[in-house]
Design a protein around this motif. Structure first.
Motif, PDB file in Angstrom:
ATOM      1  N   SER A 272       0.750  -1.061  -0.040  1.00  0.00           N
ATOM      2  CA  SER A 272      -0.098  -0.083  -0.087  1.00  0.00           C
ATOM      3  C   SER A 272       0.711   1.287  -0.031  1.00  0.00           C
ATOM      4  CB  SER A 272      -1.000   0.020   1.204  1.00  0.00           C
ATOM      5  OG  SER A 272      -0.211   0.195   2.436  1.00  0.00           O
ATOM      6  N   GLY A 273       2.108   1.032   0.294  1.00  0.00           N
ATOM      7  CA  GLY A 273       2.938   2.466   0.315  1.00  0.00           C
ATOM      8  C   GLY A 273       3.143   2.889   1.724  1.00  0.00           C
ATOM      9  N   GLU A 274       2.355   2.246   2.590  1.00  0.00           N
ATOM     10  CA  GLU A 274       2.522   3.026   3.978  1.00  0.00           C
ATOM     11  C   GLU A 274       3.998   2.604   4.877  1.00  0.00           C
ATOM     12  OE1 GLU A 274      -0.082   2.519   8.066  1.00  0.00           O
ATOM     13  OE2 GLU A 274      -0.618   1.322   6.145  1.00  0.00           O
ATOM     14  N   LEU A 275       4.454   1.398   4.231  1.00  0.00           N
ATOM     15  CA  LEU A 275       5.942   1.118   4.636  1.00  0.00           C
ATOM     16  C   LEU A 275       6.813   1.103   3.508  1.00  0.00           C
ATOM     17  CD1 LEU A 275       6.865  -2.247   6.828  1.00  0.00           C
ATOM     18  CD2 LEU A 275       8.066  -1.436   4.759  1.00  0.00           C
ATOM     19  N   ARG A 276       7.672   1.994   3.654  1.00  0.00           N
ATOM     20  CA  ARG A 276       8.895   2.122   2.524  1.00  0.00           C
ATOM     21  C   ARG A 276      10.121   2.075   3.009  1.00  0.00           C
ATOM     22  NH1 ARG A 276       4.676   6.276   1.894  1.00  0.00           N
ATOM     23  NH2 ARG A 276       6.185   7.737   2.801  1.00  0.00           N
ATOM     24  N   GLU A 279      12.921   5.201   4.402  1.00  0.00           N
ATOM     25  CA  GLU A 279      12.205   6.264   4.378  1.00  0.00           C
ATOM     26  C   GLU A 279      11.263   6.178   5.834  1.00  0.00           C
ATOM     27  OE1 GLU A 279       9.254   7.837   1.526  1.00  0.00           O
ATOM     28  OE2 GLU A 279      10.481   7.035  -0.196  1.00  0.00           O
ATOM     29  N   GLU A 280      11.454   7.304   6.606  1.00  0.00           N
ATOM     30  CA  GLU A 280      10.814   7.069   8.095  1.00  0.00           C
ATOM     31  C   GLU A 280       9.177   7.509   7.713  1.00  0.00           C
ATOM     32  OE1 GLU A 280       9.769   6.274  11.054  1.00  0.00           O
ATOM     33  OE2 GLU A 280      12.099   6.516  11.273  1.00  0.00           O
ATOM     34  N   THR A 281       8.528   6.440   7.942  1.00  0.00           N
ATOM     35  CA  THR A 281       6.947   6.556   8.047  1.00  0.00           C
ATOM     36  C   THR A 281       6.367   5.786   9.448  1.00  0.00           C
ATOM     37  OG1 THR A 281       6.845   4.405   6.883  1.00  0.00           O
ATOM     38  CG2 THR A 281       6.967   6.437   5.531  1.00  0.00           C
ATOM     39  N   GLY A 282       7.308   5.740  10.438  1.00  0.00           N
ATOM     40  CA  GLY A 282       6.756   5.247  11.558  1.00  0.00           C
ATOM     41  C   GLY A 282       6.304   3.586  11.573  1.00  0.00           C
ATOM     42  N   GLN A 283       7.020   2.922  10.917  1.00  0.00           N
ATOM     43  CA  GLN A 283       6.634   1.505  10.785  1.00  0.00           C
ATOM     44  C   GLN A 283       7.485   0.678  11.507  1.00  0.00           C
ATOM     45  OE1 GLN A 283       3.798   0.713   9.152  1.00  0.00           O
ATOM     46  NE2 GLN A 283       3.569   2.988   8.913  1.00  0.00           N
ATOM     47  N   ASP A 302      13.336  -2.192  11.423  1.00  0.00           N
ATOM     48  CA  ASP A 302      13.130  -0.901  11.037  1.00  0.00           C
ATOM     49  C   ASP A 302      13.568  -0.743   9.605  1.00  0.00           C
ATOM     50  OD1 ASP A 302      13.376   1.881  10.674  1.00  0.00           O
ATOM     51  OD2 ASP A 302      14.339   2.172  12.706  1.00  0.00           O
ATOM     52  N   PRO A 303      12.511  -0.617   8.663  1.00  0.00           N
ATOM     53  CA  PRO A 303      12.800  -0.246   7.354  1.00  0.00           C
ATOM     54  C   PRO A 303      13.613   0.958   6.791  1.00  0.00           C
ATOM     55  CG  PRO A 303      10.839   0.636   7.796  1.00  0.00           C
ATOM     56  CD  PRO A 303      11.014  -0.070   9.070  1.00  0.00           C
ATOM     57  N   VAL A 304      13.898   1.731   7.903  1.00  0.00           N
ATOM     58  CA  VAL A 304      15.047   2.843   7.352  1.00  0.00           C
ATOM     59  C   VAL A 304      16.442   2.346   7.650  1.00  0.00           C
ATOM     60  CG1 VAL A 304      15.651   5.275   8.360  1.00  0.00           C
ATOM     61  CG2 VAL A 304      13.264   4.489   8.355  1.00  0.00           C
ATOM     62  N   LYS A 305      16.591   1.490   8.731  1.00  0.00           N
ATOM     63  CA  LYS A 305      17.956   1.028   9.089  1.00  0.00           C
ATOM     64  C   LYS A 305      18.270  -0.159   8.205  1.00  0.00           C
ATOM     65  CE  LYS A 305      17.794   3.112  13.747  1.00  0.00           C
ATOM     66  NZ  LYS A 305      17.822   2.762  15.130  1.00  0.00           N
ATOM     67  N   VAL A 306      17.522  -1.165   8.091  1.00  0.00           N
ATOM     68  CA  VAL A 306      17.828  -2.358   7.408  1.00  0.00           C
ATOM     69  C   VAL A 306      17.036  -2.490   6.290  1.00  0.00           C
ATOM     70  CG1 VAL A 306      17.858  -4.724   7.720  1.00  0.00           C
ATOM     71  CG2 VAL A 306      18.181  -3.480   9.442  1.00  0.00           C
ATOM     72  N   VAL A 307      17.513  -2.565   4.869  1.00  0.00           N
ATOM     73  CA  VAL A 307      16.842  -2.816   3.611  1.00  0.00           C
ATOM     74  C   VAL A 307      17.548  -3.824   2.916  1.00  0.00           C
ATOM     75  CG1 VAL A 307      16.215  -1.616   1.405  1.00  0.00           C
ATOM     76  CG2 VAL A 307      16.396  -0.213   3.579  1.00  0.00           C
ATOM     77  N   PRO A 308      16.509  -5.133   2.611  1.00  0.00           N
ATOM     78  CA  PRO A 308      15.201  -5.224   3.137  1.00  0.00           C
ATOM     79  C   PRO A 308      15.384  -5.785   4.560  1.00  0.00           C
ATOM     80  CG  PRO A 308      15.953  -7.109   1.782  1.00  0.00           C
ATOM     81  CD  PRO A 308      16.939  -5.961   1.732  1.00  0.00           C
ATOM     82  N   PHE A 309      14.289  -6.171   5.053  1.00  0.00           N
ATOM     83  CA  PHE A 309      14.273  -6.860   6.377  1.00  0.00           C
ATOM     84  C   PHE A 309      14.497  -8.295   6.153  1.00  0.00           C
ATOM     85  CE2 PHE A 309       9.822  -6.694   5.299  1.00  0.00           C
ATOM     86  CZ  PHE A 309       9.328  -7.902   5.266  1.00  0.00           C
ATOM     87  N   PRO A 310      15.534  -8.734   6.933  1.00  0.00           N
ATOM     88  CA  PRO A 310      16.082 -10.035   6.684  1.00  0.00           C
ATOM     89  C   PRO A 310      14.944 -11.068   6.600  1.00  0.00           C
ATOM     90  CG  PRO A 310      17.300  -8.973   8.493  1.00  0.00           C
ATOM     91  CD  PRO A 310      16.060  -8.161   8.294  1.00  0.00           C
ATOM     92  N   CYS A 311      15.191 -12.275   6.266  1.00  0.00           N
ATOM     93  CA  CYS A 311      14.366 -13.330   5.889  1.00  0.00           C
ATOM     94  C   CYS A 311      14.428 -13.890   7.483  1.00  0.00           C
ATOM     95  CB  CYS A 311      15.055 -14.408   4.818  1.00  0.00           C
ATOM     96  SG  CYS A 311      14.004 -14.215   3.403  1.00  0.00           S
ATOM     97  N   ASP A 312      15.273 -13.909   8.440  1.00  0.00           N
ATOM     98  CA  ASP A 312      15.099 -14.453   9.696  1.00  0.00           C
ATOM     99  C   ASP A 312      13.621 -13.999  10.208  1.00  0.00           C
ATOM    100  OD1 ASP A 312      17.834 -13.828   8.834  1.00  0.00           O
ATOM    101  OD2 ASP A 312      18.287 -14.910  10.879  1.00  0.00           O
TER     102      ASP A 312
END
Length: 494
Positions: A272-276, A279-283, A302-312
């Protein structure tokens, strides 16, 4: 051919209960359809009540009802289920009107056609009479079922039911309560028509000695491909538009998936674009809290610090290996499915028990459990393939590419792969399963409700579909495939 078909139908050569020898032949299909419809409508509800009652009796929770009150409530519930099944606007009456009307109207219509169309032969008159009788009976029976007042069925989604409640308060009238039944009939009719056309094509090609291995491959793969496409559509709907599925079906998929719903929500927000990413969107709190629960670093969510979130995180704390996670998913899902399939397989073997019955039941349950476990495993591993194993090498590893992958490509890979688990099943089971999921996939593409003044469209589709299936069941019963063919063969014989 019809005699051979009857010999293969379960119960066709059984006791006198469904043969109804004491009734006139013309009335037997009607009564038989009512009895089968009543059993199919009442038995599952009674079984649920019994299991709930036994569960309450075994529990040690002090908040349960006193024994005397519990017994009285249970008895009243059983009587209510038995009584409501007899109401004229319920499924048993629908079955009786549908089948009874289709058989009883044939002879009167045949005589009328003989007077109007004198140039037609007996075979053509009978075929037209059967088609018209089924058309009229289907129209009337569906209207009877639709005439029952009330909100959408309990298996409708909460959003649909809530909207229906608001519309009812506002005086609006909507239809759509019988959509699943109509789509089931339409799927059967399409299967009959396509099957007949393909059969004639095969006969012509075989006679000319031009039947190829490619065409033979298509014949074998049409059911698996139907299942794959249908399951992919259903799983996509479960992921991104769960309100398009009946709530009971949605809950069953969620239960079988054994997934942390926060992970599903994160992927939905990515789409939906709410999590990007970046970018800081509070997710961060969504997956961050999930990471803490599974013993993973909070920053991984944290989608700002880790891109993408790990498969773990997708593996829910079971390590970084996608392959190990897939294997563990298979084992847990297989074990979970065996609790359901093994009792059913044992119950089926009790019909004609032999020394090999326990072994046959175990093999049957293991195969069905392996199918379901493979379905779940393929879906999860497909997501991992899209996110880490294959997707980044095809799409790219930049932030926009990672966003694109987690916005739908990884889920699409899982939706595509999961249905191929049907190849584990036998050819006959693939056919039944394809016919089972196809109407449910179609339902996700259509609105669950429509304006009441447009309901005639659904009635027309249902009536025409039933006319095709019933006419074929009487003239060429082998063409009606799956469980429906067996039921019609049992019900419509005199």
């Amino acid at each position: 051919m019809q005699q051979q078909r009857r010999a293969t139908v379960p119960g066709a050569g059984g006791g006198a209960f469904l043969q109804l020898r004491s009734l006139p032949p013309a009335l037997r299909p009607l009564v038989r359809a009512y009895l089968l419809g009543y059993a199919s409508a009442v038995a599952p509800r009674l079984l649920t009540l019994i299991l709930q009652h036994l569960s309450r009796r075994r529990t040690k929770n002090k908040k349960t009802l006193p024994a005397e009150l519990d017994e009285r409530t249970f008895g009243e519930s059983v009587v209510h289920v038995l009584r409501t099944g007899l109401e004229p606007q319920r499924f048993p009456t629908f079955c009786a009107v549908l089948v009874g009307g289709s058989t009883l109207l044939q002879e009167p219509l045949k005589r009328i056609i003989a007077r109007v169309a004198t140039g037609l032969g007996d075979t053509a008159r009978l075929r037209i009479a059967r088609w018209l009788a089924s058309l009229v009976a289907a129209s009337f029976s569906l209207r009877l079922l639709q005439s029952k007042p009330g909100l959408p069925r309990r298996d409708s989604s909460s959003a649909v039911a809530a909207q229906a409640d608001r519309d009812a308060q506002g005086g609006k009238k909507f239809a759509g309560r019988t959509l699943d039944l109509t789509l089931f009939a339409a799927t059967q009719a399409v299967d009959v028509i396509v099957g007949e056309l393909w059969s004639r094509h095969r006969a012509r090609r075989t006679a000319a000695r031009k039947w190829t291995k490619g065409e033979q491959f298509i014949s074998r793969m049409i059911d698996p491909l139907t299942f794959v496409a249908s399951c992919g559509t259903i799983m996509w709907a479960w992921f991104y538009s769960p309100d398009s599925l009946p709530s009971g079906y949605n809950r069953w998929i969620t239960s079988a998936a054994h997934v942390d719903l926060r992970l599903i929500e994160a992927l939905r927000r990515a789409r939906s674009g709410e999590l990007r990413y970046a970018e800081e969107t509070g997710q961060a709190p969504l997956l961050g809290a999930m990471c803490k629960d599974y013993g993973l670093p909070y920053e991984w969510g944290d989608p700002v610090k880790v891109v993408p979130f790990p498969c773990d995180i997708v593996h829910m704390g079971r390590g970084p290996s996608c392959e190990y996670h897939a294997w563990r998913r298979f084992w847990l899902s297989w074990r979970w499915a065996m609790y359901t399939y093994l009792p059913l397989a044992l119950a089926l073997q009790l019909r004609k028990p032999t020394r090999k019955s326990p072994l046959l039941a175990l093999l049957s349950a293991s195969r069905s459990s392996a199918f379901l476990a493979t379905f779940i495993t393929f879906f999860y591993y497909g997501v991992c393939l899209g996110r880490t194993r294959v997707g980044p090498h095809l799409v790219g590893k930049t932030v926009p590419c990672r966003q694109r992958i987690d916005s739908g490509l990884c889920v699409g890979a899982g939706c595509f792969l999961c249905g191929w688990s049907v190849l584990i099943e036998t050819a006959s089971r693939r056919r039944d399963m394809a016919l089972f999921v196809a109407p449910r996939a179609m339902a996700t593409l259509l609105p669950r409700r429509c304006a009441a003044d447009k309901q005639w469209r659904e009635t027309l589709v249902f009536a025409a579909s039933v006319a095709v299936v019933f006419t074929c069941a009487l003239e060429n019963p082998e063409r009606v495939r799956g469980m429906m063919g067996g039921i019609l063969g049992l019900t419509m014989r005199n």
